[in-house]
Write a protein that holds these residues in place. Structure first.
Motif, PDB file in Angstrom:
ATOM      1  N   ASP A  39       0.830  -1.210   0.000  1.00 46.72           N
ATOM      2  CA  ASP A  39       0.000   0.000   0.000  1.00 46.72           C
ATOM      3  C   ASP A  39       0.862   1.257   0.000  1.00 46.72           C
ATOM      4  N   ALA A  40       1.924   1.254   0.810  1.00 49.30           N
ATOM      5  CA  ALA A  40       2.800   2.420   0.881  1.00 49.30           C
ATOM      6  C   ALA A  40       3.472   2.676  -0.468  1.00 49.30           C
ATOM      7  N   LYS A  41       3.913   1.624  -1.131  1.00 51.28           N
ATOM      8  CA  LYS A  41       4.564   1.780  -2.435  1.00 51.28           C
ATOM      9  C   LYS A  41       3.575   2.289  -3.489  1.00 51.28           C
ATOM     10  N   VAL A  42       2.364   1.724  -3.482  1.00 51.92           N
ATOM     11  CA  VAL A  42       1.358   2.154  -4.460  1.00 51.92           C
ATOM     12  C   VAL A  42       1.015   3.630  -4.258  1.00 51.92           C
ATOM     13  N   MET A  43       0.831   4.058  -3.008  1.00 54.81           N
ATOM     14  CA  MET A  43       0.502   5.457  -2.743  1.00 54.81           C
ATOM     15  C   MET A  43       1.651   6.381  -3.129  1.00 54.81           C
ATOM     16  N   ALA A  44       2.895   5.928  -2.881  1.00 53.37           N
ATOM     17  CA  ALA A  44       4.053   6.728  -3.287  1.00 53.37           C
ATOM     18  C   ALA A  44       4.125   6.847  -4.810  1.00 53.37           C
ATOM     19  N   ASP A  45       3.839   5.754  -5.524  1.00 51.67           N
ATOM     20  CA  ASP A  45       3.839   5.789  -6.990  1.00 51.67           C
ATOM     21  C   ASP A  45       2.729   6.699  -7.516  1.00 51.67           C
ATOM     22  N   LEU A  46       1.553   6.631  -6.910  1.00 49.37           N
ATOM     23  CA  LEU A  46       0.447   7.500  -7.325  1.00 49.37           C
ATOM     24  C   LEU A  46       0.794   8.971  -7.112  1.00 49.37           C
ATOM     25  N   LEU A  47       1.414   9.263  -5.970  1.00 45.29           N
ATOM     26  CA  LEU A  47       1.798  10.640  -5.675  1.00 45.29           C
ATOM     27  C   LEU A  47       2.882  11.126  -6.635  1.00 45.29           C
ATOM     28  N   ARG A  48       3.830  10.247  -6.961  1.00 42.16           N
ATOM     29  CA  ARG A  48       4.937  10.609  -7.853  1.00 42.16           C
ATOM     30  C   ARG A  48       4.461  10.857  -9.277  1.00 42.16           C
ATOM     31  N   THR A  49       3.480  10.062  -9.736  1.00 45.82           N
ATOM     32  CA  THR A  49       3.031  10.153 -11.126  1.00 45.82           C
ATOM     33  C   THR A  49       1.859  11.115 -11.323  1.00 45.82           C
ATOM     34  N   GLY A  50       1.355  11.691 -10.234  1.00 48.36           N
ATOM     35  CA  GLY A  50       0.254  12.639 -10.360  1.00 48.36           C
ATOM     36  C   GLY A  50      -1.121  12.008 -10.387  1.00 48.36           C
ATOM     37  N   PHE A  51      -1.230  10.710 -10.052  1.00 48.84           N
ATOM     38  CA  PHE A  51      -2.517  10.025 -10.041  1.00 48.84           C
ATOM     39  C   PHE A  51      -3.068   9.847  -8.622  1.00 48.84           C
ATOM     40  N   PHE A  52      -2.435  10.469  -7.662  1.00 46.46           N
ATOM     41  CA  PHE A  52      -2.897  10.366  -6.270  1.00 46.46           C
ATOM     42  C   PHE A  52      -4.236  11.100  -6.131  1.00 46.46           C
ATOM     43  N   PRO A  53      -5.326  10.410  -5.719  1.00 48.64           N
ATOM     44  CA  PRO A  53      -6.636  11.075  -5.612  1.00 48.64           C
ATOM     45  C   PRO A  53      -6.749  11.833  -4.286  1.00 48.64           C
ATOM     46  N   PRO A  54      -6.664  13.146  -4.302  1.00 51.80           N
ATOM     47  CA  PRO A  54      -6.631  13.885  -3.033  1.00 51.80           C
ATOM     48  C   PRO A  54      -8.015  14.064  -2.419  1.00 51.80           C
ATOM     49  N   ALA A  55      -8.075  14.010  -1.121  1.00 51.44           N
ATOM     50  CA  ALA A  55      -9.248  14.426  -0.360  1.00 51.44           C
ATOM     51  C   ALA A  55      -8.910  15.753   0.310  1.00 51.44           C
ATOM     52  N   TYR A  56      -9.943  16.448   0.791  1.00 55.59           N
ATOM     53  CA  TYR A  56      -9.746  17.794   1.340  1.00 55.59           C
ATOM     54  C   TYR A  56      -9.433  17.708   2.834  1.00 55.59           C
ATOM     55  N   PRO A  57      -8.224  18.102   3.240  1.00 57.92           N
ATOM     56  CA  PRO A  57      -7.922  18.124   4.690  1.00 57.92           C
ATOM     57  C   PRO A  57      -8.561  19.345   5.341  1.00 57.92           C
ATOM     58  N   TYR A  58      -9.672  19.138   5.983  1.00 52.23           N
ATOM     59  CA  TYR A  58     -10.451  20.244   6.544  1.00 52.23           C
ATOM     60  C   TYR A  58      -9.646  20.964   7.624  1.00 52.23           C
ATOM     61  N   PRO A  59      -9.646  22.313   7.616  1.00 52.11           N
ATOM     62  CA  PRO A  59      -8.808  23.058   8.567  1.00 52.11           C
ATOM     63  C   PRO A  59      -9.255  22.883  10.016  1.00 52.11           C
ATOM     64  N   GLU A  60      -8.294  22.968  10.903  1.00 47.90           N
ATOM     65  CA  GLU A  60      -8.545  22.714  12.325  1.00 47.90           C
ATOM     66  C   GLU A  60      -9.490  23.734  12.941  1.00 47.90           C
ATOM     67  N   SER A  61      -9.463  24.985  12.483  1.00 49.32           N
ATOM     68  CA  SER A  61     -10.211  26.060  13.133  1.00 49.32           C
ATOM     69  C   SER A  61     -11.726  25.838  13.106  1.00 49.32           C
ATOM     70  N   MET A  62     -12.242  25.196  12.027  1.00 50.43           N
ATOM     71  CA  MET A  62     -13.688  24.999  11.895  1.00 50.43           C
ATOM     72  C   MET A  62     -14.106  23.537  12.031  1.00 50.43           C
ATOM     73  N   ARG A  63     -13.136  22.649  12.253  1.00 51.05           N
ATOM     74  CA  ARG A  63     -13.409  21.220  12.222  1.00 51.05           C
ATOM     75  C   ARG A  63     -14.305  20.769  13.372  1.00 51.05           C
ATOM     76  N   ALA A  64     -14.048  21.270  14.559  1.00 48.25           N
ATOM     77  CA  ALA A  64     -14.819  20.820  15.727  1.00 48.25           C
ATOM     78  C   ALA A  64     -16.284  21.229  15.606  1.00 48.25           C
ATOM     79  N   THR A  65     -16.538  22.445  15.112  1.00 50.22           N
ATOM     80  CA  THR A  65     -17.917  22.902  14.928  1.00 50.22           C
ATOM     81  C   THR A  65     -18.617  22.087  13.859  1.00 50.22           C
ATOM     82  N   ARG A  66     -17.898  21.760  12.781  1.00 52.45           N
ATOM     83  CA  ARG A  66     -18.481  20.914  11.735  1.00 52.45           C
ATOM     84  C   ARG A  66     -18.869  19.547  12.303  1.00 52.45           C
ATOM     85  N   ASP A  67     -18.020  18.981  13.150  1.00 54.69           N
ATOM     86  CA  ASP A  67     -18.320  17.679  13.729  1.00 54.69           C
ATOM     87  C   ASP A  67     -19.508  17.750  14.693  1.00 54.69           C
TER      88      ASP A  67
END
Length: 269
Positions: A39-67
């Motif tokens: 899994d680590a190798k596949v994710m590194a290859d995806l990141l290196r080749t530009g095929f890594f599917p990103p998710a949005y890292p929600y910012p800490e300041s509003m995260r607790a209220t969203r939850d």
């Protein structure tokens, strides 16, 4: 679900952080053998080749209220589920002509359904349901007070803009605001509608449409908010009700409300 601490630590120490979309990554990498090293190798290859599917890292300041808003949604669903059980209990005892109550608070529910005569065990079950609804109402009220208190320090301009939409109340508008965070995340209204799960996923090959899959990729809380908005808007605004009835006549009930939710999503964008 457990990336918060890692994202915050990387941000604190200026370390680049990449959050992968687990469902999209599963579609890309479906090998026969699976372990942490592969899994680590596949994710590194995806990141290196530009095929890594990103998710949005929600910012800490509003995260607790969203939850907190998400927890409030969970309690609201439990409230509705218990209310459905009360109606089912009365239907089983032959009470088919039940009154319609739009404001389902605990006091109104108890006044409406307590007078019905039921067998001892059914009456005991009804009283338990009413007690649970009272407790949930108390918890939801506390959550809403806390949410509105913490939300005062965040984006007032975007919230005021959202409140101009017909049918959008204080909690649904906060839910939409906190689930989106910033509309700049989405380059087009179509991308935003897909994220909000108010459009159908198209799957085709050689001009033939295949079975619909991946409909659950997106934000279920936004989908729930736009669904509630579509219902409340046509209930309180006659012009929207007339338009909804035209959609129902043409497309049927379920699809009509989905189309209306989609139009609201485009309006929000």
């Amino acid at each position: 679900f457990n990336w918060y601490w890692l994202a915050d630590g990387c941000s604190k120490h200026k370390i680049p952080f990449f959050l992968g979309h687990a469902l999209y990554m599963k579609l890309i990498h479906g090998g026969k053998t699976k372990n942490d090293r592969i899994d680590a190798k596949v994710m590194a290859d995806l990141l290196r080749t530009g095929f890594f599917p990103p998710a949005y890292p929600y910012p800490e300041s509003m995260r607790a209220t969203r939850d907190l808003l998400r927890r409030r949604t969970h309690f609201s669903h439990q409230h509705a589920e218990i209310l459905r059980h009360i109606k089912t209990l009365l239907y089983q005892q032959g009470y088919t002509d039940l009154p319609v109550v739009h404001n389902y608070n605990a006091e109104r529910i108890r006044e409406t359904f307590s007078p019905y005569k039921l067998p001892d065990d059914a009456a005991f079950s009804l009283q338990n349901d009413l007690t649970m609804i009272e407790h949930l109402d108390t918890m939801i009220g506390k959550l809403e007070w806390r949410i509105e208190k913490t939300a005062r320090g965040h984006d007032h301009h975007a919230l005021a803009l959202l409140r101009t939409l017909k049918g959008l109340g204080r909690i649904i508008s906060l839910t939409i605001l906190y689930e989106i965070h910033t509309i700049q995340r989405f380059p087009t209204a179509q991308k935003f509608s897909s994220y909000a799960r108010v459009v159908r996923v198209e799957r085709s090959s050689h001009g033939k449409k295949l079975a619909s899959k991946n409909n659950k990729i997106g934000n279920p809380y936004l989908r729930n908010a736009f669904g509630q908005l579509a219902i409340s808007a046509q209930r309180f605004y006659p012009s929207i009700k007339v338009y909804t009835q035209k959609l129902v006549k043409k497309h049927g009930n379920a699809k009509a409300y989905t189309l209306l939710a989609h139009k609201f999503a485009v309006a929000v964008y």
